[in-house]
Design an enzyme around this catalytic site. Sequence first.
Site, PDB file in Angstrom:
ATOM      1  N   ASP A  33       0.682  -1.344   0.060  1.00  0.00           N
ATOM      2  CA  ASP A  33       0.030  -0.232   0.030  1.00  0.00           C
ATOM      3  C   ASP A  33       0.958   1.273  -0.115  1.00  0.00           C
ATOM      4  O   ASP A  33       2.036   1.088   0.561  1.00  0.00           O
ATOM      5  CB  ASP A  33      -0.925  -0.117   1.302  1.00  0.00           C
ATOM      6  CG  ASP A  33      -2.000   1.053   1.111  1.00  0.00           C
ATOM      7  OD1 ASP A  33      -2.384   1.245  -0.038  1.00  0.00           O
ATOM      8  OD2 ASP A  33      -2.731   1.183   2.135  1.00  0.00           O
ATOM      9  N   GLY A  34       0.121   2.510  -0.615  1.00  0.00           N
ATOM     10  CA  GLY A  34       0.982   3.574  -0.534  1.00  0.00           C
ATOM     11  C   GLY A  34       1.404   4.054  -1.905  1.00  0.00           C
ATOM     12  O   GLY A  34       2.122   5.267  -1.793  1.00  0.00           O
ATOM     13  N   ARG A  37       0.058   7.573  -3.008  1.00  0.00           N
ATOM     14  CA  ARG A  37       0.442   8.686  -2.129  1.00  0.00           C
ATOM     15  C   ARG A  37       1.839   9.141  -2.466  1.00  0.00           C
ATOM     16  O   ARG A  37       2.205  10.129  -2.377  1.00  0.00           O
ATOM     17  CB  ARG A  37       0.252   8.500  -0.629  1.00  0.00           C
ATOM     18  CG  ARG A  37      -1.234   8.751  -0.003  1.00  0.00           C
ATOM     19  CD  ARG A  37      -1.440   8.041   1.145  1.00  0.00           C
ATOM     20  NE  ARG A  37      -1.580   6.514   1.046  1.00  0.00           N
ATOM     21  CZ  ARG A  37      -1.616   5.828   1.938  1.00  0.00           C
ATOM     22  NH1 ARG A  37      -1.605   6.278   3.313  1.00  0.00           N
ATOM     23  NH2 ARG A  37      -1.850   4.499   1.894  1.00  0.00           N
ATOM     24  N   HIS A  50       2.735   2.959  -8.789  1.00  0.00           N
ATOM     25  CA  HIS A  50       2.606   1.623  -8.916  1.00  0.00           C
ATOM     26  C   HIS A  50       3.780   1.022  -9.635  1.00  0.00           C
ATOM     27  O   HIS A  50       4.470   0.071  -9.312  1.00  0.00           O
ATOM     28  CB  HIS A  50       1.330   1.065  -9.991  1.00  0.00           C
ATOM     29  CG  HIS A  50       0.036   1.528  -9.034  1.00  0.00           C
ATOM     30  ND1 HIS A  50      -0.065   1.190  -7.752  1.00  0.00           N
ATOM     31  CD2 HIS A  50      -1.030   2.202  -9.453  1.00  0.00           C
ATOM     32  CE1 HIS A  50      -1.390   1.660  -7.441  1.00  0.00           C
ATOM     33  NE2 HIS A  50      -2.011   2.184  -8.502  1.00  0.00           N
ATOM     34  N   SER A  78      -7.310  -6.185  -5.785  1.00  0.00           N
ATOM     35  CA  SER A  78      -8.545  -6.726  -4.977  1.00  0.00           C
ATOM     36  C   SER A  78      -9.562  -6.692  -5.800  1.00  0.00           C
ATOM     37  O   SER A  78      -9.682  -6.044  -6.712  1.00  0.00           O
ATOM     38  CB  SER A  78      -8.493  -5.929  -3.628  1.00  0.00           C
ATOM     39  OG  SER A  78      -9.072  -4.784  -3.896  1.00  0.00           O
ATOM     40  N   GLU A  80     -11.945  -5.260  -5.135  1.00  0.00           N
ATOM     41  CA  GLU A  80     -12.486  -3.965  -5.178  1.00  0.00           C
ATOM     42  C   GLU A  80     -11.865  -2.894  -5.796  1.00  0.00           C
ATOM     43  O   GLU A  80     -12.246  -1.760  -6.122  1.00  0.00           O
ATOM     44  CB  GLU A  80     -12.492  -3.260  -3.625  1.00  0.00           C
ATOM     45  CG  GLU A  80     -13.508  -3.845  -2.695  1.00  0.00           C
ATOM     46  CD  GLU A  80     -13.192  -5.239  -2.012  1.00  0.00           C
ATOM     47  OE1 GLU A  80     -14.247  -6.043  -2.151  1.00  0.00           O
ATOM     48  OE2 GLU A  80     -12.027  -5.714  -2.083  1.00  0.00           O
ATOM     49  N   LEU A 144      11.334 -20.361  -3.236  1.00  0.00           N
ATOM     50  CA  LEU A 144      10.116 -19.560  -2.717  1.00  0.00           C
ATOM     51  C   LEU A 144       8.997 -19.697  -3.459  1.00  0.00           C
ATOM     52  O   LEU A 144       9.139 -19.611  -4.882  1.00  0.00           O
ATOM     53  CB  LEU A 144      10.846 -18.031  -2.642  1.00  0.00           C
ATOM     54  CG  LEU A 144       9.894 -17.177  -2.020  1.00  0.00           C
ATOM     55  CD1 LEU A 144       9.672 -16.679  -0.790  1.00  0.00           C
ATOM     56  CD2 LEU A 144       9.893 -15.805  -3.005  1.00  0.00           C
ATOM     57  N   ARG A 204       1.699  -4.496   6.577  1.00  0.00           N
ATOM     58  CA  ARG A 204       0.986  -3.389   5.733  1.00  0.00           C
ATOM     59  C   ARG A 204       1.729  -2.251   5.949  1.00  0.00           C
ATOM     60  O   ARG A 204       1.754  -1.372   7.060  1.00  0.00           O
ATOM     61  CB  ARG A 204      -0.350  -3.339   6.209  1.00  0.00           C
ATOM     62  CG  ARG A 204      -0.955  -2.010   5.178  1.00  0.00           C
ATOM     63  CD  ARG A 204      -2.698  -1.891   5.352  1.00  0.00           C
ATOM     64  NE  ARG A 204      -3.265  -1.310   4.283  1.00  0.00           N
ATOM     65  CZ  ARG A 204      -4.379  -1.392   3.866  1.00  0.00           C
ATOM     66  NH1 ARG A 204      -5.000  -2.313   4.234  1.00  0.00           N
ATOM     67  NH2 ARG A 204      -4.752  -0.556   2.754  1.00  0.00           N
TER      68      ARG A 204
HETATM   69  C1  FPP Z   1      -1.976  -0.047  -3.069  1.00  0.00           C
HETATM   70  O1  FPP Z   1      -1.592   1.331  -3.071  1.00  0.00           O
HETATM   71  C2  FPP Z   1      -1.567  -0.802  -4.208  1.00  0.00           C
HETATM   72  C3  FPP Z   1      -2.284  -1.394  -5.126  1.00  0.00           C
HETATM   73  C4  FPP Z   1      -3.701  -1.171  -5.114  1.00  0.00           C
HETATM   74  C5  FPP Z   1      -1.592  -1.950  -6.378  1.00  0.00           C
HETATM   75  C6  FPP Z   1      -0.227  -2.765  -5.959  1.00  0.00           C
HETATM   76  C7  FPP Z   1       0.225  -3.342  -7.112  1.00  0.00           C
HETATM   77  C8  FPP Z   1       1.504  -3.266  -7.542  1.00  0.00           C
HETATM   78  C9  FPP Z   1       2.620  -2.757  -6.641  1.00  0.00           C
HETATM   79  C10 FPP Z   1       1.803  -3.668  -8.870  1.00  0.00           C
HETATM   80  C11 FPP Z   1       1.309  -5.103  -8.953  1.00  0.00           C
HETATM   81  C12 FPP Z   1       2.067  -5.478 -10.279  1.00  0.00           C
HETATM   82  C13 FPP Z   1       2.839  -6.847  -9.851  1.00  0.00           C
HETATM   83  C14 FPP Z   1       3.896  -6.987 -10.592  1.00  0.00           C
HETATM   84  C15 FPP Z   1       2.427  -7.748  -8.879  1.00  0.00           C
HETATM   85  P1  FPP Z   1      -2.682   2.568  -3.340  1.00  0.00           P
HETATM   86  O2  FPP Z   1      -2.893   2.702  -4.780  1.00  0.00           O
HETATM   87  O3  FPP Z   1      -4.143   2.280  -2.747  1.00  0.00           O
HETATM   88  O4  FPP Z   1      -1.923   3.945  -2.658  1.00  0.00           O
HETATM   89  P2  FPP Z   1      -2.911   5.115  -1.876  1.00  0.00           P
HETATM   90  O5  FPP Z   1      -3.308   4.268  -0.638  1.00  0.00           O
HETATM   91  O6  FPP Z   1      -1.391   5.650  -1.357  1.00  0.00           O
HETATM   92  O7  FPP Z   1      -3.580   5.554  -2.849  1.00  0.00           O
END
Ligand code: FPP
Length: 257
Positions: A33-34, A37, A50, A78, A80, A144, A204
């Site tokens: 997460d994050g 931001r 991302h 997710s 959602e 792994l 998290r």
């Molecule tokens: C949450 O941060 C992150 C996600 C919803 C997506 C996470 C996905 C990746 C890091 C890439 C996936 C790719 C692979 C190769 C597995 P947020 O967007 O909710 O951040 P925020 O809360 O700061 O808005």
Amino acid sequence: MWKFTTSKNLNPDSDEMILDTENIPKHIAIIMDGNGRWAKSRKLPRSMGHKAGVEVINKIVKASSDIGVKYLTLYAFSTENWQRPKDEVSALMRLLVEYMRKELNNLNKNNVKIQTIGDISKFPQICIDVLEDSKLKTKDNTGLVLNLALNYGGRAEILGAFKNIFNDYENGRLTKEYIANLTEENFNKYTYTAGIPDPDIIIRPSGEQRLSNFLLWQCAYSEFWYSDILWPDFTVDHLYKAIFDYQKRDRRFGKVK
Ligand code: FPP
């Protein structure tokens, strides 16, 4: 800065940054997460957050594998997340394809086995193809297990398990008695994580302290570790710190010691 030792050489009262190599969590799950931001604070589009988040993955995979973690589950999309703007969803799908194409050989060389949890059938065909190919190519690897949670939701998983149990009953594969006496162990066989131990620790970053529909069935006795660090800034040091804190926890599983 970090040292590694075996249990018998460890002083439990010491605050030295030493990890016990005999108490490494078998299964680490991370809510990445994050990213949004991180991007916002740099006046960048969310997709750049991302992208930066993806760049952290390899370091965490390698460090986890090196210290003997067996399963690493990453919450990447997710059930959602479909409600996010279309261009952000597309960027996430694109990043997933790019990551798998770029890193598959390397992951394979490092004996990493790719698995997914969640309903990837709803993903664009190109994502499905690249994921199925990655799973196939790494299926015999013994190192792994990199378990990507994609279109994953804990509630959807529990409902899905329930529906599959009902289908198996309707098709004569399960008896009424089996269902009446259903055990947690048998229910587990109908979850996405069948055969995978429950996460020992759920990490998290980003300051949020909630599960967000992640591994609801599996987290019954998981340890939680939160940090204000945003996922793109997450380093191997943070991973070690999470494991260090985990090793200081007293896991009683509802019993008395
Ligand atoms: C949450 O941060 C992150 C996600 C919803 C997506 C996470 C996905 C990746 C890091 C890439 C996936 C790719 C692979 C190769 C597995 P947020 O967007 O909710 O951040 P925020 O809360 O700061 O808005």
